[in-house]
Design an enzyme around this catalytic site. Sequence first.
Site, short mmCIF file in Angstrom:
data_model
loop_
_atom_site.label_atom_id
_atom_site.label_comp_id
_atom_site.label_asym_id
_atom_site.label_seq_id
_atom_site.Cartn_x
_atom_site.Cartn_y
_atom_site.Cartn_z
N GLU A 148 0.87 -1.19 0.00
CA GLU A 148 0.00 0.00 0.00
C GLU A 148 0.91 1.24 0.00
O GLU A 148 1.95 1.24 0.68
CB GLU A 148 -0.84 -0.06 1.29
CG GLU A 148 -1.76 1.10 1.56
CD GLU A 148 -2.49 0.92 2.91
OE1 GLU A 148 -2.10 0.04 3.72
OE2 GLU A 148 -3.45 1.66 3.16
N CYS A 153 -5.06 -3.54 2.42
CA CYS A 153 -4.74 -3.64 3.86
C CYS A 153 -5.96 -3.91 4.73
O CYS A 153 -6.48 -5.02 4.73
CB CYS A 153 -3.99 -2.39 4.29
SG CYS A 153 -3.04 -2.67 5.81
N LYS A 189 -9.61 2.21 -1.74
CA LYS A 189 -9.79 1.50 -0.46
C LYS A 189 -11.16 1.82 0.16
O LYS A 189 -11.47 2.98 0.43
CB LYS A 189 -8.67 1.87 0.49
CG LYS A 189 -8.62 1.09 1.79
CD LYS A 189 -7.37 1.48 2.59
CE LYS A 189 -7.16 0.64 3.82
NZ LYS A 189 -5.89 1.02 4.51
N VAL A 198 -0.04 -2.85 10.51
CA VAL A 198 0.55 -2.54 11.82
C VAL A 198 -0.04 -3.43 12.91
O VAL A 198 0.61 -3.68 13.92
CB VAL A 198 0.38 -1.05 12.19
CG1 VAL A 198 1.26 -0.17 11.31
CG2 VAL A 198 -1.08 -0.60 12.08
C1 ACM Z 1 -3.95 -0.27 7.08
O1 ACM Z 1 -5.06 -0.41 6.57
N1 ACM Z 1 -2.99 0.36 6.47
C2 ACM Z 1 -3.67 -0.86 8.40
#
Ligand code: ACM
Length: 264
Positions: free
Chosen positions: A39, A142, A109, A169
């Site tokens: 990402e 992510c 996203k 993370v």
């Molecule tokens: C994330 O979605 N970058 C944890």
Amino acid sequence: MRVGVVQFCPLFGGVGRNIAKAVSLVRQAEKADLWVLPELFATGYQFCDRGEVLALSEDTSGPTIDTMVRKAAELGCWFCGGFPERSGRRVYNSAFLVGPDGLEAVYRKVHLFGREKELFMPGDLGFAVHTVAGVRVGMMICFDWLFPESARTLMLGGAQVLLHPSNLVLPHCPDAMKTRALENRVFTVTANRTGSESRVPGETLTYIGQSVIWTPRGEALLRLGVEEERAAAVEVDVRLAAEKRVTPYNDLVKDRRCEFYRSE
Ligand code: ACM
């Protein structure tokens, strides 16, 4: 199809350096048809404010996508990776899919994580399926992993391989993606970054590496280390993703009881 992940530690704001680093890792690896990058792989992740996001964002004719198309043509492969996508005054946390002939698709996203909600617009394009070298692929980014609907929607749309650029993370995703692969009988390709960022007072983000490729049977074909900077690829037999029967009596798609799934 050979599919791979590129895992490394981007330098915040070092767009040219980060693209060069990712491409040089790919050049050092065995060939693949399709590479998944993290990402926001060219910009870094921890933006201090919207001004920084705007300054580093690009539209789909910007230099990042342009460079990745040229690299795809040079190397004879496809790339999927994250970038801050500018559309007028709006910026999305997006992923591109590019091949030797140009840009194939953009995904924005859908499930924004943490402070991303202050920095980006929520994705408005939904989950779509595209064809790469005869294989049906879908993108998610992510934190979308924690919403099983993301992977499910892509599978129901016909995806055989889920491309998953990440900056993880929280600790669970590399293992949890095994369930996304099993419950949908798809391959999943999670490309994460390494290192940490401490650009915002009081917020240190430590990325957990462990980029991983799961098969529809729940086998890890590849898993990188927490700190490892490497591009690595494996062969995936996409025919495995066609078989949705779990037992002679059970089929993952046909056995769904959609009438019981609505709670709103
Ligand atoms: C994330 O979605 N970058 C944890």
